[in-house]
Design a protein around this motif. Sequence first.
Motif, PDB file in Angstrom:
ATOM      1  N   ARG A 174       0.858  -1.188   0.000  1.00 37.99           N
ATOM      2  CA  ARG A 174       0.000   0.000   0.000  1.00 37.99           C
ATOM      3  C   ARG A 174       0.891   1.234   0.000  1.00 37.99           C
ATOM      4  O   ARG A 174       1.609   1.492   0.957  1.00 37.99           O
ATOM      5  CB  ARG A 174      -0.881  -0.016   1.236  1.00 37.99           C
ATOM      6  N   ILE A 175       0.860   1.994  -1.079  1.00 37.67           N
ATOM      7  CA  ILE A 175       1.769   3.129  -1.202  1.00 37.67           C
ATOM      8  C   ILE A 175       1.128   4.458  -0.827  1.00 37.67           C
ATOM      9  O   ILE A 175       1.832   5.420  -0.553  1.00 37.67           O
ATOM     10  CB  ILE A 175       2.371   3.226  -2.619  1.00 37.67           C
ATOM     11  N   ILE A 176      -0.196   4.512  -0.805  1.00 36.89           N
ATOM     12  CA  ILE A 176      -0.848   5.752  -0.398  1.00 36.89           C
ATOM     13  C   ILE A 176      -1.068   5.676   1.109  1.00 36.89           C
ATOM     14  O   ILE A 176      -1.970   5.006   1.590  1.00 36.89           O
ATOM     15  CB  ILE A 176      -2.172   5.988  -1.146  1.00 36.89           C
ATOM     16  N   ASN A 177      -0.176   6.362   1.821  1.00 37.32           N
ATOM     17  CA  ASN A 177      -0.275   6.433   3.270  1.00 37.32           C
ATOM     18  C   ASN A 177       0.159   7.837   3.698  1.00 37.32           C
ATOM     19  O   ASN A 177       0.618   8.636   2.876  1.00 37.32           O
ATOM     20  CB  ASN A 177       0.551   5.330   3.944  1.00 37.32           C
ATOM     21  N   ILE A 178       0.012   8.134   4.962  1.00 34.04           N
ATOM     22  CA  ILE A 178       0.310   9.488   5.440  1.00 34.04           C
ATOM     23  C   ILE A 178       1.759   9.890   5.183  1.00 34.04           C
ATOM     24  O   ILE A 178       2.009  10.995   4.673  1.00 34.04           O
ATOM     25  CB  ILE A 178      -0.074   9.635   6.930  1.00 34.04           C
ATOM     26  N   GLN A 228       4.601   2.179   8.633  1.00 36.34           N
ATOM     27  CA  GLN A 228       4.099   2.561   7.317  1.00 36.34           C
ATOM     28  C   GLN A 228       5.251   2.837   6.352  1.00 36.34           C
ATOM     29  O   GLN A 228       5.118   3.615   5.412  1.00 36.34           O
ATOM     30  CB  GLN A 228       3.187   3.789   7.428  1.00 36.34           C
ATOM     31  N   VAL A 229       6.372   2.188   6.585  1.00 41.93           N
ATOM     32  CA  VAL A 229       7.526   2.323   5.705  1.00 41.93           C
ATOM     33  C   VAL A 229       7.235   1.544   4.426  1.00 41.93           C
ATOM     34  O   VAL A 229       6.832   0.381   4.478  1.00 41.93           O
ATOM     35  CB  VAL A 229       8.809   1.787   6.387  1.00 41.93           C
ATOM     36  N   THR A 230       7.394   2.201   3.282  1.00 44.19           N
ATOM     37  CA  THR A 230       7.172   1.536   2.000  1.00 44.19           C
ATOM     38  C   THR A 230       8.410   1.696   1.132  1.00 44.19           C
ATOM     39  O   THR A 230       9.220   2.599   1.341  1.00 44.19           O
ATOM     40  CB  THR A 230       5.966   2.149   1.248  1.00 44.19           C
ATOM     41  N   SER A 231       8.540   0.826   0.164  1.00 47.13           N
ATOM     42  CA  SER A 231       9.649   0.949  -0.780  1.00 47.13           C
ATOM     43  C   SER A 231       9.547   2.268  -1.543  1.00 47.13           C
ATOM     44  O   SER A 231      10.558   2.925  -1.783  1.00 47.13           O
ATOM     45  CB  SER A 231       9.655  -0.229  -1.762  1.00 47.13           C
ATOM     46  N   LEU A 232       8.318   2.669  -1.904  1.00 50.81           N
ATOM     47  CA  LEU A 232       8.141   3.949  -2.582  1.00 50.81           C
ATOM     48  C   LEU A 232       8.626   5.086  -1.695  1.00 50.81           C
ATOM     49  O   LEU A 232       9.326   5.983  -2.142  1.00 50.81           O
ATOM     50  CB  LEU A 232       6.675   4.176  -2.971  1.00 50.81           C
ATOM     51  N   GLY A 233       8.263   5.045  -0.423  1.00 53.46           N
ATOM     52  CA  GLY A 233       8.686   6.080   0.510  1.00 53.46           C
ATOM     53  C   GLY A 233      10.197   6.131   0.654  1.00 53.46           C
ATOM     54  O   GLY A 233      10.788   7.205   0.750  1.00 53.46           O
ATOM     55  N   LYS A 234      10.834   4.968   0.643  1.00 53.30           N
ATOM     56  CA  LYS A 234      12.289   4.911   0.764  1.00 53.30           C
ATOM     57  C   LYS A 234      12.978   5.498  -0.464  1.00 53.30           C
ATOM     58  O   LYS A 234      14.125   5.926  -0.384  1.00 53.30           O
ATOM     59  CB  LYS A 234      12.747   3.470   0.973  1.00 53.30           C
TER      60      LYS A 234
END
Length: 184
Positions: A8-12, A62-68
Amino acid sequence: MEHIKSERIINIPNVLTVVRIALLPVVVWRFSADDKIGALIAYLAAMLTDAVDGFIARRFNQVTSLGKLLDPLADKLSLVTLLGLFVSDGEIPLWVLAVILLKEAALIIGGGVALRRGIVVYALPIGKVTTVAFITSIVTRFMSMRELADTLLGVSVVLSMVALVWYGIDLMKKLGNPKADLTK
């Protein structure tokens, strides 16, 4: 080897990172209008979202690969934008921006090579320290503390070059041995 997985990439945290990127045109607009206080406020708001998104991502898992990937990109865009503004204003020499652009290009290319092999190169502690040093340099420059800002800028550039070498070594180890990790 760590592969990017579907998640899930849409997060705060990711939304806050996008907000940080969206605040950059506001910084440029206020800076260009010679409203340094407005530019500083927009910049500080962007940097606040940086701190908050990282805290939320880690605290609430809520760490995501996209966020990284997106978070360091937002850092790079912020840094290059602000350095560019201060270069255009005659506050910072052009060579500083050129060195940072070359360093960031090298990191992006290296990260792209790693990503093509399924390896995500994450931010290292030296990168975070360098980012804080640059932010402090930029804020002190906005506050007309030129001597301190120049000193911090010099420290930031040196740290940035050390970070480039560190990331290069980390990347080479990961490409040669995907289980290698300098952060441990």
